[in-house]
Design a protein around this motif. Structure first.
Motif, PDB file in Angstrom:
ATOM      1  N   GLY A  45       0.787  -1.233   0.000  1.00 16.33           N
ATOM      2  CA  GLY A  45       0.000   0.000   0.000  1.00 16.33           C
ATOM      3  C   GLY A  45       0.817   1.280   0.000  1.00 16.33           C
ATOM      4  O   GLY A  45       0.254   2.377   0.048  1.00 16.33           O
ATOM      5  N   THR A  46       2.155   1.185  -0.080  1.00 14.93           N
ATOM      6  CA  THR A  46       2.972   2.395  -0.159  1.00 14.93           C
ATOM      7  C   THR A  46       2.999   2.893  -1.605  1.00 14.93           C
ATOM      8  O   THR A  46       2.432   2.257  -2.501  1.00 14.93           O
ATOM      9  N   ALA A  47       3.696   4.016  -1.819  1.00 10.74           N
ATOM     10  CA  ALA A  47       3.720   4.611  -3.154  1.00 10.74           C
ATOM     11  C   ALA A  47       4.992   4.245  -3.917  1.00 10.74           C
ATOM     12  O   ALA A  47       5.429   4.977  -4.801  1.00 10.74           O
ATOM     13  N   ALA A  48       5.607   3.112  -3.549  1.00 14.46           N
ATOM     14  CA  ALA A  48       6.828   2.695  -4.244  1.00 14.46           C
ATOM     15  C   ALA A  48       6.939   1.168  -4.253  1.00 14.46           C
ATOM     16  O   ALA A  48       6.403   0.485  -3.376  1.00 14.46           O
ATOM     17  N   VAL A  49       7.643   0.677  -5.268  1.00 14.64           N
ATOM     18  CA  VAL A  49       7.974  -0.746  -5.327  1.00 14.64           C
ATOM     19  C   VAL A  49       9.471  -0.874  -5.037  1.00 14.64           C
ATOM     20  O   VAL A  49      10.280  -0.158  -5.627  1.00 14.64           O
ATOM     21  N   THR A  50       9.818  -1.750  -4.115  1.00 16.75           N
ATOM     22  CA  THR A  50      11.227  -2.031  -3.836  1.00 16.75           C
ATOM     23  C   THR A  50      11.534  -3.409  -4.386  1.00 16.75           C
ATOM     24  O   THR A  50      10.871  -4.391  -4.026  1.00 16.75           O
ATOM     25  N   VAL A  51      12.518  -3.453  -5.293  1.00 18.86           N
ATOM     26  CA  VAL A  51      12.736  -4.682  -6.057  1.00 18.86           C
ATOM     27  C   VAL A  51      14.155  -5.219  -5.890  1.00 18.86           C
ATOM     28  O   VAL A  51      15.120  -4.464  -5.813  1.00 18.86           O
ATOM     29  N   ARG A  61      14.591   1.059  -5.076  1.00 21.78           N
ATOM     30  CA  ARG A  61      13.270   1.608  -4.760  1.00 21.78           C
ATOM     31  C   ARG A  61      12.762   2.419  -5.950  1.00 21.78           C
ATOM     32  O   ARG A  61      13.451   3.323  -6.431  1.00 21.78           O
ATOM     33  N   ILE A  62      11.568   2.082  -6.414  1.00 24.75           N
ATOM     34  CA  ILE A  62      10.993   2.765  -7.581  1.00 24.75           C
ATOM     35  C   ILE A  62       9.661   3.406  -7.178  1.00 24.75           C
ATOM     36  O   ILE A  62       8.691   2.695  -6.891  1.00 24.75           O
ATOM     37  N   VAL A  93       0.408  -0.671  -7.690  1.00 21.78           N
ATOM     38  CA  VAL A  93       0.384  -0.639  -6.241  1.00 21.78           C
ATOM     39  C   VAL A  93       1.798  -0.890  -5.725  1.00 21.78           C
ATOM     40  O   VAL A  93       2.568  -1.627  -6.347  1.00 21.78           O
ATOM     41  N   GLY A  94       2.143  -0.239  -4.614  1.00 14.07           N
ATOM     42  CA  GLY A  94       3.484  -0.397  -4.058  1.00 14.07           C
ATOM     43  C   GLY A  94       3.643  -1.703  -3.303  1.00 14.07           C
ATOM     44  O   GLY A  94       2.669  -2.399  -2.994  1.00 14.07           O
ATOM     45  N   GLY A  95       4.902  -2.021  -3.005  1.00 11.33           N
ATOM     46  CA  GLY A  95       5.172  -3.252  -2.262  1.00 11.33           C
ATOM     47  C   GLY A  95       6.597  -3.699  -2.487  1.00 11.33           C
ATOM     48  O   GLY A  95       7.417  -2.957  -3.041  1.00 11.33           O
ATOM     49  N   THR A  96       6.911  -4.916  -2.074  1.00 10.56           N
ATOM     50  CA  THR A  96       8.243  -5.456  -2.306  1.00 10.56           C
ATOM     51  C   THR A  96       8.162  -6.578  -3.326  1.00 10.56           C
ATOM     52  O   THR A  96       7.210  -7.359  -3.339  1.00 10.56           O
ATOM     53  N   MET A  97       9.186  -6.625  -4.156  1.00 11.32           N
ATOM     54  CA  MET A  97       9.211  -7.574  -5.269  1.00 11.32           C
ATOM     55  C   MET A  97      10.527  -8.327  -5.240  1.00 11.32           C
ATOM     56  O   MET A  97      11.582  -7.709  -5.093  1.00 11.32           O
ATOM     57  N   TYR A  98      10.433  -9.640  -5.386  1.00 10.12           N
ATOM     58  CA  TYR A  98      11.655 -10.439  -5.491  1.00 10.12           C
ATOM     59  C   TYR A  98      11.599 -11.240  -6.780  1.00 10.12           C
ATOM     60  O   TYR A  98      10.607 -11.916  -7.066  1.00 10.12           O
ATOM     61  N   ILE A  99      12.666 -11.154  -7.564  1.00  5.77           N
ATOM     62  CA  ILE A  99      12.685 -11.767  -8.893  1.00  5.77           C
ATOM     63  C   ILE A  99      13.687 -12.908  -8.935  1.00  5.77           C
ATOM     64  O   ILE A  99      14.847 -12.739  -8.551  1.00  5.77           O
TER      65      ILE A  99
END
Ligand code: ADP
Ligand code: MG
Length: 366
Positions: A45-51, A61-62, A93-99
């Motif tokens: 729910g934040t305004a950024a995606v951390t990948v 952080r994007i 939508v913001g959140g954390t992403m692991y690839i």
């Protein structure tokens, strides 16, 4: 909005035939690979995606309102998707992403489209927006073209999104229509071999843009918007192209488009010796007319044929990357061995060779 982790995967692809035809509104016949890139996305729910990626160190952080130029390097592919979704009027939508990825990176198997399509699928799964696959492909392509800055066509994304087990995908780039074509060489005792030269297609960007410009000039000389419009008039029409190099570039496009349909017919008839002959004709066209092969890649393809393949061709944008060969199943091991020996003896990196089949397209995991 904090949600449970979403897992979404998208495959790399191999193009069977039709190279550099996508941006000329022509035809191609890719398959999706079994190898996939998987995104695990936890919305917060934040305004950024951390990948993060298992192929890279550090987290990036994007902000969701990112603009082209703000994020560079590998994370530009992720940022580009967030930006492109917004430009298309879609939510993210913001959140954390692991690839994590099994797709070889920078080998012409389209790890870039696999990454874009997996990110896109994960984000739209999180927002609940329904975006059809053709629109997804266009959103991912715009990310690569206008955010990353790579002027690629639509093939990679369509293949990754529409892949079907046991099927190749006949793509008409005029309207992005995708028609599955049954593709199962093993049922005819044939094998599709993927030989990775291990020569990365580095520095190919400028050459790619130059080929694109050549095709555009040829179309301009012919008074049409794209080479597709003269496809049915045969290569004779190209005598009106002013520059002889542009003329050869355009000839590759028109002849490779024709070979796409010939391969579809041969695959449907399970006639893999004809498929092989068409592969080799396509390779010669890329070598002599489009000039996107290298001596290293030519050696790989020629050696596979000398060792008993029905035919072989470079696949992907060119200047390195992979060769595909179609061969009788019982020659596959001997071909791999001979290619390995010959290429290493010539002083090039040791190639890897594997048998591949058509896998399924992007989708949720689990
Ligand atoms: P290809 O699509 O043929 O593999 P590209 O040059 O188009 O080659 O795309 C490769 C680039 O995509 C890499 O240099 C990297 O920036 C990015 N990329 C692809 N997959 C991943 C991944 N799993 N993790 C991080 N970056 C990736
Ligand atoms: Mg790519």
């Amino acid at each position: 909005m904090t949600g449970a982790a979403i897992r979404y995967a998208a495959p790399g692809r191999v193009n069977l035939i039709g190279e550099h035809t996508d941006y000329n509104h022509g035809f191609a016949l890719p398959i999706a690979l079994p190898q996939r890139t998987t995104v695990t996305f936890t919305p917060d729910g934040t305004a950024a995606v951390t990948v993060r990626s298992d192929h890279e160190t550090g987290a990036i952080r994007i902000p969701l309102d990112t603009q082209p130029g703000a994020t560079g390097g590998w994370a530009a592919y992720v940022a580009g998707v967030l930006w492109s979704l917004r430009v298309a009027g879609r939510r993210s939508v913001g959140g954390t992403m692991y690839i994590t990825s099994e797709v070889q990176i920078g080998s012409g198997l389209s790890s870039s489209a696999a990454l874009e399509c997996a990110v896109l699928g994960a984000v739209t799964a999180a927002t609940g927006d329904r975006v059809d696959r053709t629109e997804q492909a266009r959103i991912a392509q715009r990310a690569e073209n206008d955010y990353v800055g790579a002027p690629t066509g639509l093939m990679d994304q369509l293949a990754s999104l529409f892949g079907q087990d046991g099927h190749a995908l006949l793509i008409d780039f005029q309207d992005a229509a995708v028609t599955p074509v049954g593709f199962d060489p093993a049922s005819a005792d044939a094998a599709l071999l993927l030989i990775d030269s291990r020569a990365p297609h580095a520095h190919a960007g400028g050459e790619y843009a130059a080929r694109r410009a050549s095709c555009e000039r040829a179309a301009h000389d012919l008074g049409v918007a794209s080479l597709r419009e003269v496809q049915d008039r045969g290569v004779e029409v190209l005598s009106a192209v002013v520059d002889p190099v542009d003329r050869r570039r355009a000839r590759h496009i028109l002849t490779d488009n024709r070979r796409v349909f010939a391969v579809v017919d041969a695959v449907t008839a399970e006639d893999y010796s004809t498929v092989g002959r068409l592969f080799s004709e396509s390779h010669a066209s890329m070598r002599d007319d489009f000039e996107i092969t290298t001596p290293h890649i030519d050696l790989v393809a020629d050696t596979a044929v000398a060792a008993g393949a029905y035919g072989a061709r470079m696949t992907g944008g060119g200047f390195g990357g992979c060769v595909i060969a179609v061969a009788p199943i019982d020659r596959a091991d001997a071909i791999a061995e001979r290619v390995h020996r010959t290429v290493v003896d010539a002083g090039f990196a040791a190639p890897t060779c594997s048998r591949i089949h058509a896998g399924s397209g992007a989708g949720p995991v689990g």
